[in-house]
Each structure stands twice: as structure tokens, then as C-alpha cells.
Design a protein around this motif. Structure first.
Motif, PDB file in Angstrom:
ATOM      1  N   ASN B  98      34.166  57.035  38.299  1.00 34.28           N
ATOM      2  CA  ASN B  98      34.418  56.265  39.517  1.00 34.28           C
ATOM      3  C   ASN B  98      33.129  55.892  40.240  1.00 34.28           C
ATOM      4  N   THR B 102      32.159  52.007  40.651  1.00 36.84           N
ATOM      5  CA  THR B 102      32.086  51.467  42.009  1.00 36.84           C
ATOM      6  C   THR B 102      30.684  50.906  42.292  1.00 36.84           C
ATOM      7  N   GLN B 105      29.457  47.639  40.697  1.00 38.71           N
ATOM      8  CA  GLN B 105      30.051  46.363  41.149  1.00 38.71           C
ATOM      9  C   GLN B 105      28.992  45.400  41.670  1.00 38.71           C
ATOM     10  N   SER B 110      32.307  37.248  39.052  1.00 39.73           N
ATOM     11  CA  SER B 110      33.467  36.669  38.389  1.00 39.73           C
ATOM     12  C   SER B 110      33.061  36.105  37.019  1.00 39.73           C
ATOM     13  N   LEU B 130      39.953  48.786  38.611  1.00 39.22           N
ATOM     14  CA  LEU B 130      39.661  48.608  40.043  1.00 39.22           C
ATOM     15  C   LEU B 130      38.383  47.802  40.216  1.00 39.22           C
ATOM     16  N   CYS B 131      37.390  48.128  39.384  1.00 39.31           N
ATOM     17  CA  CYS B 131      36.103  47.439  39.429  1.00 39.31           C
ATOM     18  C   CYS B 131      36.292  45.953  39.104  1.00 39.31           C
ATOM     19  N   GLU B 133      39.071  44.172  39.396  1.00 40.13           N
ATOM     20  CA  GLU B 133      39.819  43.524  40.480  1.00 40.13           C
ATOM     21  C   GLU B 133      38.897  43.126  41.630  1.00 40.13           C
ATOM     22  N   LYS B 134      37.999  44.023  41.922  1.00 39.37           N
ATOM     23  CA  LYS B 134      37.110  43.835  43.059  1.00 39.37           C
ATOM     24  C   LYS B 134      36.093  42.711  42.805  1.00 39.37           C
ATOM     25  N   THR B 135      35.624  42.613  41.562  1.00 45.18           N
ATOM     26  CA  THR B 135      34.498  41.711  41.279  1.00 45.18           C
ATOM     27  C   THR B 135      34.908  40.424  40.589  1.00 45.18           C
TER      28      THR B 135
END
Lengths: 141, 404
Positions: B98, B102, B105, B110, B130-131, B133-135
Motif C-alpha cells: 500500500n 500510494t 501515484q 492517465s 486503488l492506485c 483508479e486514482k491516477t
């Protein structure tokens, strides 16, 4: 004594005849292998109680003022315990189900099957049985 | 030679009785047991030196700080890292993944790609999801062959200049496959892809040298290394760790705090916010000493012998269906028995004193690919014996007869 308690006592008495865990588990396995009154069309996600390991499907029907439960599992041991739970809760009134205390599982030494790991979905099944009972009670006004 | 009596006597837990049977502990891939060297260290820490580290000027704080940093040095040497700054203490493997998923990122945009494999543990899937989705980066997944190996051709096909990071397990917790990390790293280097290795299942079972492997990140947990729970390690190459932003803020990780701006501490403190698991980190060094005293080369040979013995037994059972048949395997055996639910077997084995894991072992996508609801997993450690394996197979056939 409510009839839910009566059935529980009968089960405890029956299982106390077994001298060791192997006999008891063999009995549960036999129960698990028995044909049960479960319509396979209910084997879909909306009736699925997801345990971490074994799956349980459960539906309920109302007959007069009593509820009958029908359940199935892909694991035999779970199915055997389900058979006992159905015996206890089926053909009982919503009130008796809602107010019942489930003591027999502990008394017959199967409490580990209802452990916090929720591996087999039995704990959620009991909760769901009570939710059905509350639902039927409300519907009947 | 391994002094077996000495090893067994360091693990009093192995004398625990389960349902009047002697415990046979075959769930080492979930957690290994802790020898008395480790448990004594934890007890002594609290009885003799409990204090907070890196802060106080008093005696207790000084000796604890020193032991804590000695442990870092021990880890550095154990995995062949170049500098102590490259060793970050975390809560565990999951926490280490994690952290990177994190902080990394910052370097993703994109359209970039993150590469993992089908055999990953959920802990090496979800942080990257999660990474992504965020980036806006895309998560790409390398196939696993029917033997349970990484499909290297597929890996080569997926790697390209958009692949910014690749995260793969060293040894599969379900299949037991030992992945060819050196080969994978070489392929990744062509595109300057960073390489992250989940070493949770490898670290206690074979010699790991991060410099020789030439990976950018390597992580593992103390509790799968005969150490305590709640301690993990993240190794990262210094130059990369320097560039990564902090993961969590708090004490320890700062240089100077004002309400306007905070500057961060140097490595590795930058990534160690808050009071760490001090007793656990110190006890980890005892676990490493325990392993080094035995010798990881011998451990590897011994466990390979156990797996061999296991395979000889399992090959004779016509109802045994192995999951993961690579020839390059660690001592992990996942399987099903024909027409029997894994949960039923697990419950019966438990009553006979045998601890195995049943279910999906946190690799649901892998099980799903091979159309399995779950499996039974036996995984071995340094204290297991051939006799225990024989007993296990006796129990297995008894359980099967009861169910089938």
C-alpha cells in the motif's frame, strides 16, 4: 417451554447418545447427504448467504400462521447443520422464532461452526431466518 | 545437518493438543510459529527496556533505539541490501504494498500501465486497483499457465514503454510456484519499468538477495519468517525511495514542522510515521538469527525433501487433485479431493489436530480462472516432519471416507 425450545432439547438429547466426535460428525454428514425439500430454482444470488467458504441458499414460505424454511449448502457438514436449524425453526410462529435463543448448537458442541470467522455462513443464516420472521410478522400485521 | 530436536524444542506451541490430538501445523503460508528466542525477546523488551525510540535522551530510550536500528542492519544484511536507508519498517507485506502503490501515484498519469499477474494475493491486487483508479493508469494482468506458472510470453507481450511498474509475487501463496524474478526483471528493464516483488512466501524458505535480483522494491512480513505479527519490511532502492513522497504524516517522519510547511526526515524515517512496533522489530532480529543459525540453504533443501515426500504420497491417491503443478515449487501444496467440498475436509482435519487452510487463500481471481470455489492448502515450515505428512495423509483418507 416454547416449541422452538422443545425441538432444541430433542436434538440435544439425540446427539448426546454419541460417544465421540466422529460419531457425531458422521451423523451430521448423513443428515447432510439426505434429500431435502429445496427447490433448486431458489439457488440464485438473491437467496445466497455468502460465507467465506461454503455457500448457503435460504428461502422461506408462510403456511397458515407458521413459517417453513428451505435451505441448501454446497458443503455437506454445513448442510447437516442446516438440517438441524431447519428442524428447529420450520413450522414455528414468527414470534417464537424472533424470541428464540439458540442454545442447542453450543450444547451439542458445534459452536465452532458458528465462529467469528463466518467461514460457513451459518451465523448469517440464523440472522436471515430471524429477518424472515420479522418480515412475515409485519406483513401479517 | 539440521539439529531437529533443537528446532522443535524452540516451539512449545507444537505441543498443543487439539481435540486430544497432537497439533500438526501445516498452515505456515498463513503464519509461521514463533520460537522462544523471539517470544523471550518480546517479553524482555517490555520487562527491561520499554520506551519510545529516536526521541528520548534517557537510558531506556537509548538502548531501545540502538536495538531497533541494529535490527534494521540485520535485515539489510539478511536480504543483501546496500544501505540501511533502504530498509523501511511497516506493519506487514500488505502495508508495504500500500505504501508504494500510494506514493508511486506521483509518477503515474492517465494511460500509464501497472502490471500484475493472475496469481497475485488480493494484497497485491487491490492496492494497485486503488492506485489505478486514482491516477487513471490501467491495470494489466499477466496470465498464469495451467501448471500454475507465469506465462512469460504473455508478460513480454504486455510490457511496453507505458508500463511504469510491475508487481509480482516471488512465490505464489496458493500454487507454491517460484517465479523467475531475475528473468522477469530483465524483461522489465528494457522499458525502464520499476519492479516490485511480494516476497512474503519466499523470505523464510530460500536465500533472497535483493541486489542480485536487481529489483526496485521487495517486501515481506516478519510473521511469515518465524517472527511476530504486525511487522513488515519494505526494501526499496535508495534513489527511488528518495523520489517517492511520504505515505503517512506524523511523528518521526518530519524534519521541521511549521503550520506553513513541513520538511521531511531523511530515509528511512520519511516512511515511518508514528511510533513503530518496537518490540516486534527487535524480536524480528532474533527470528533472523534463528533462521541464519539453521542456514537458509539447508532449510530450502529440507523443505524440498518434505514436498517430495508429500508428492509421493499424494500421487498415490486417485481422488487427489493438485492445484499448481510447476516443477519449480516451494513447499506449498493446494488441492481438492474429488467430489468433496474443501470446507468439509478442513473441518474434519481440524478435529484430528491438523491445521490447514481452506478456501480461496486470498487469491479469488486465480481460483475463479480455474473454476474452483476453493482449495485445501498444506504449507510447510522448518519444524514439520515426514511423520507429520504421513499422519496428514492418514487423516485425509479417513476424512474422505467419512464424506464420500
Amino acid at each position: 417451554m416454547t416449541s422452538v425450545e422443545k425441538v432444541q432439547n430433542e436434538i440435544v438429547e439425540e446427539l448426546s447418545l454419541f460417544s465421540d466426535w466422529i460419531e457425531k460428525y458422521e451423523y451430521l454428514i448423513e443428515l447432510g447427504k439426505d434429500e431435502i425439500d429445496f427447490n433448486k430454482k431458489f439457488m440464485k444470488d438473491e437467496f445466497l448467504i455468502n460465507g467465506c467458504q461454503s455457500k448457503v441458499w435460504l428461502y422461506a414460505k408462510q403456511k397458515n400462521s407458521k413459517i417453513t424454511f428451505h435451505a441448501y449448502s454446497d458443503a455437506i457438514m454445513t448442510k447437516g447443520i442446516i438440517a438441524l436449524l431447519i428442524k428447529v425453526f420450520s413450522n414455528q410462529s414468527p414470534d417464537d422464532i424472533i424470541n428464540s435463543k439458540l442454545e442447542f448448537i453450543d450444547k451439542i458442541g458445534l459452536k465452532s461452526h458458528l465462529s467469528a470467522t463466518r467461514a460457513n455462513g451459518l451465523m448469517s443464516m440464523i440472522k436471515q431466518i430471524k429477518i424472515y420472521a420479522i418480515g412475515f410478522k409485519e406483513k401479517n400485521g | 545437518m539440521i539439529d531437529f530436536e533443537k528446532i522443535r524444542s524452540s516451539f512449545p506451541i507444537l505441543d498443543v493438543k487439539v481435540n486430544d490430538n497432537k497439533l500438526v501445523y501445516f498452515d505456515n503460508a498463513a503464519t509461521t510459529q514463533t520460537p522462544t528466542q523471539v517470544t523471550n525477546s518480546i517479553r524482555d523488551y517490555f520487562n527491561k527496556q520499554n520506551s519510545n525510540i529516536h526521541r528520548g535522551v534517557h537510558h531506556l530510550s537509548n538502548i531501545s533505539t540502538e536495538d531497533f536500528e541494529q535490527s534494521r542492519k540485520k535485515v539489510k544484511e539478511f536480504i543483501g541490501a546496500e544501505k540501511e536507508e533502504e530498509i523501511v519498517f511497516t506493519k506487514g507485506t500488505t502495508d508495504s504494498i500500500n505504501l508504494v502503490a500510494t506514493s508511486f501515484q506521483k509518477f503515474l498519469k492517465s494511460g500509464d500501465e501497472i502490471l500484475i499477474s493472475e496469481m497475485e494475493h488480493h494484497s497485491n491486487i487491490v492496492p494497485w486497483q486503488l492506485c489505478a483508479e486514482k491516477t487513471g493508469a490501467k491495470l494489466k494482468v499477466v496470465s498464469v499457465t495451467k501448471e500454475g506458472e507465469i506465462d512469460i510470453d504473455h508478460l513480454e507481450k504486455l510490457l511496453n514503454k507505458k508500463t511504469k511498474i510491475l508487481s509480482i509475487t516471488h512465490i505464489s501463496n496458493t500454487l507454491g510456484t517460484i517465479n523467475p524474478i531475475t528473468e522477469i526483471t530483465k524483461l522489465a528493464r528494457k522499458f525502464d519499468t520499476k519492479v516490485f516483488i511480494d516476497g512474503a512466501q519466499a523470505i523464510a524458505h530460500q536465500k533472497v538477495n535483493v541486489t542480485e535480483l536487481d529489483v526496485d522494491f521487495y517486501c515481506f512480513s516478519a510473521h511469515k519468517l518465524y517472527g511476530p505479527t504486525g511487522v513488515g519490511i519494505l526494501y526499496g532502492k535508495e534513489e527511488i525511495l528518495e523520489k517517492l513522497p511520504p505515505y503517512q504524516g506524523g511523528g518521526e517522519m518530519i524534519e521541521m514542522v511549521t503550520f506553513e510547511k513541513t520538511t521531511y526526515a531523511k530515509l528511512p524515517s520519511k516512511f515511518e510515521a508514528g511510533t513503530p512496533n518496537i518490540s516486534g522489530v527487535i524480536a524480528l532480529s532474533k527470528a533472523i538469527e534463528f533462521i541464519e543459525d539453521i542456514n537458509l540453504g539447508l532449510i530450502f533443501e529440507y523443505e524440498a525433501m518434505l514436498l517430495n515426500h508429500y508428492n509421493e504420497k499424494s500421487n498415490k491417491l486417485e481422488y487427489y487433485e493438485p492445484f499448481g503443478t510447476s516443477l519449480n515449487k516451494s513447499a506449498i501444496a493446494s488441492f481438492n479431493l474429488k467430489k468433496v467440498h474443501h470446507y468439509d475436509i478442513g473441518v474434519l482435519l481440524d478435529n484430528m489436530g491438523v491445521a490447514v487452510r481452506t478456501g480461496h487463500h486470498c487469491t479469488q481471481p486465480l481460483h475463479k480462472k480455474f473454476n474452483l470455489a476453493g482449495t485445501i492448502r498444506a504449507s510447510f515450515g522448518i519444524y514439520n516432519t515426514k511423520n507429520e505428512i504421513d499422519y496428514f495423509f492418514d487423516c485425509l483418507s479417513r476424512a474422505y471416507k467419512m464424506l464420500y
